[in-house]
Scaffold this motif. Structure first.
Motif, PDB file in Angstrom:
ATOM      1  N   VAL A 131      75.124  55.697  -5.211  1.00 43.13           N
ATOM      2  CA  VAL A 131      75.021  53.838  -5.408  1.00 43.13           C
ATOM      3  C   VAL A 131      75.459  53.513  -6.849  1.00 43.13           C
ATOM      4  O   VAL A 131      74.479  53.604  -7.703  1.00 43.13           O
ATOM      5  CB  VAL A 131      74.020  53.192  -4.778  1.00 43.13           C
ATOM      6  CG1 VAL A 131      74.152  51.805  -4.698  1.00 43.13           C
ATOM      7  CG2 VAL A 131      73.726  53.722  -3.265  1.00 43.13           C
ATOM      8  N   ALA A 132      76.556  52.990  -7.047  1.00 44.25           N
ATOM      9  CA  ALA A 132      76.872  52.667  -8.360  1.00 44.25           C
ATOM     10  C   ALA A 132      76.094  51.396  -8.697  1.00 44.25           C
ATOM     11  O   ALA A 132      76.129  50.317  -7.744  1.00 44.25           O
ATOM     12  CB  ALA A 132      78.370  52.308  -8.424  1.00 44.25           C
ATOM     13  N   GLY A 133      75.330  51.003  -9.569  1.00 43.00           N
ATOM     14  CA  GLY A 133      74.281  49.944 -10.018  1.00 43.00           C
ATOM     15  C   GLY A 133      73.196  49.999  -9.398  1.00 43.00           C
ATOM     16  O   GLY A 133      72.534  48.960  -9.629  1.00 43.00           O
ATOM     17  N   ALA A 134      72.944  50.919  -8.540  1.00 41.45           N
ATOM     18  CA  ALA A 134      71.501  51.010  -8.034  1.00 41.45           C
ATOM     19  C   ALA A 134      70.296  51.100  -9.025  1.00 41.45           C
ATOM     20  O   ALA A 134      70.554  51.684  -9.920  1.00 41.45           O
ATOM     21  CB  ALA A 134      71.563  52.048  -7.004  1.00 41.45           C
ATOM     22  N   SER A 135      69.316  50.418  -8.659  1.00 34.61           N
ATOM     23  CA  SER A 135      68.064  50.589  -9.440  1.00 34.61           C
ATOM     24  C   SER A 135      67.484  52.254  -9.310  1.00 34.61           C
ATOM     25  O   SER A 135      67.332  52.362  -7.842  1.00 34.61           O
ATOM     26  CB  SER A 135      67.059  49.721  -8.954  1.00 34.61           C
ATOM     27  OG  SER A 135      67.496  48.362  -9.291  1.00 34.61           O
TER      28      SER A 135
END
Length: 329
Positions: A257-261
């Protein structure tokens, strides 16, 4: 802007593009996603459009394919983030196939910096993005040009891929569900994508969150053949997209997931799978040992490509079993 004006503009956007995300609609009509969602519900009640996970589509169950000019402006920030993350999966000296699409075009722009790379593609846009890259070899398939997405399709494209063997395929599509996998709205494009899948030891799907839960006419990659999904983080309110991601992970698809925490000890954007479940193992190229993440077994070990039509086919037992029946589906 009055509600009637907003809804007319929303309807025109959906009719022009086939499918539009709530985020994009809110940006264009200059209001909140909450307001846009309310407008979409009202238009759906009138039978003018259908709601989908995080967006709206033409009524009738299956979305039609948009042309390239329309698709290039949809979820552009998400596609950029996905391409950035997917490019990190490619190593120097690899041989890969890249399918047609606006997200794969973004990926190609980043692959231009990977030395010693060989890219086989049926996309004129992917080839153009790599045309002036130093130390990157581009191999085009044959086929008939499909002008709506600048891709080569038909029997010529499929035949030129016979006997090809590369480490992985990067594909996009019109929709992705845990039940049917990746799908597209065009029969010829679907057939070429299946040929690209047969050439690869593993399959990486690039799909932004607006495509999650969307089902289109022609299946290209069944869920059990997808090795990895690279996507963006769905909006907090989009429970359906999150549920679809969980369903895909439950079937063994690795999710990036791009940008996931990031969690404790985990870098942002790394693969994630449900607790207690083993992620799908990468399927090695012939002659490789497991445990190398699908990359070459050492310097110079990657396949050397020169022409898609003259490469000798190398069979990998486990991979062949998974994709042997794709053309019959």
């Amino acid at each position: 802007m009055f509600a009637a004006e907003r809804r007319q503009l929303i309807l025109e956007m959906v009719r022009a593009n086939g499918a539009v995300s709530l985020r994009e609609l809110a940006r264009v009509v200059q209001t909140s996603e909450v307001t846009v969602r309310r407008d979409v519900r009202a238009l759906e009640a009138e039978g003018l459009l259908d709601r989908r996970h995080g967006g709206a589509v033409l009524p009738g169950g299956f979305t039609r394919e948009s042309g390239f000019p329309q698709k290039s402006h949809l979820a552009s920030a998400e596609k950029t983030a996905i391409a950035d993350l997917a490019a990190g999966l490619v190593e120097e000296g690899e041989a890969i196939v890249v399918g047609a699409g606006t997200t794969t075009q973004e990926l190609a722009r980043r692959l231009a910096r990977v030395p010693g790379l060989t890219v086989v593609t049926n996309s004129l846009l992917v080839a153009q993005a790599l045309a002036h890259a130093n130390r990157v070899e581009v191999v085009m398939t044959g086929g008939t040009l499909r002008g709506s997405n600048y891709a080569l399709v038909g029997s010529g494209a499929e035949q030129s891929l016979q006997g090809l063997r590369v480490s992985r395929a990067f594909l996009s599509g019109s929709g992705l569900t845990a039940e049917r996998g990746l799908s597209t709205s065009n029969m010829l494009s679907a057939s070429v994508d299946r040929a690209l899948v047969q050439a690869a030891a593993e399959v990486v799907v690039l799909a932004d969150h607006t495509k999650l839960g969307t089902d289109t006419m022609f299946q290209t990659v069944p869920t059990d053949v997808i090795t990895r999904l690279v996507t963006d983080e769905p909006p907090a309110h989009d429970d359906r997209a999150a549920t679809e991601l969980q369903a895909l992970a439950d079937q063994g698809v690795q999710i990036a997931v791009a940008g996931a925490s990031a969690g404790p000890g985990q870098a942002p954007g790394v693969d994630s799978v449900p607790a207690g479940r083993q992620p799908r193992r990468d399927v090695p190229l012939p002659g490789q040992r497991r445990g190398h993440g699908g990359h070459g077994a050492g310097p110079g070990a990657g396949p050397q490509l020169r022409s898609a039509s003259v490469l000798g086919e190398q069979q990998g037992g486990e991979r062949a079993a998974r994709v042997a029946d794709l053309r019959r589906r």
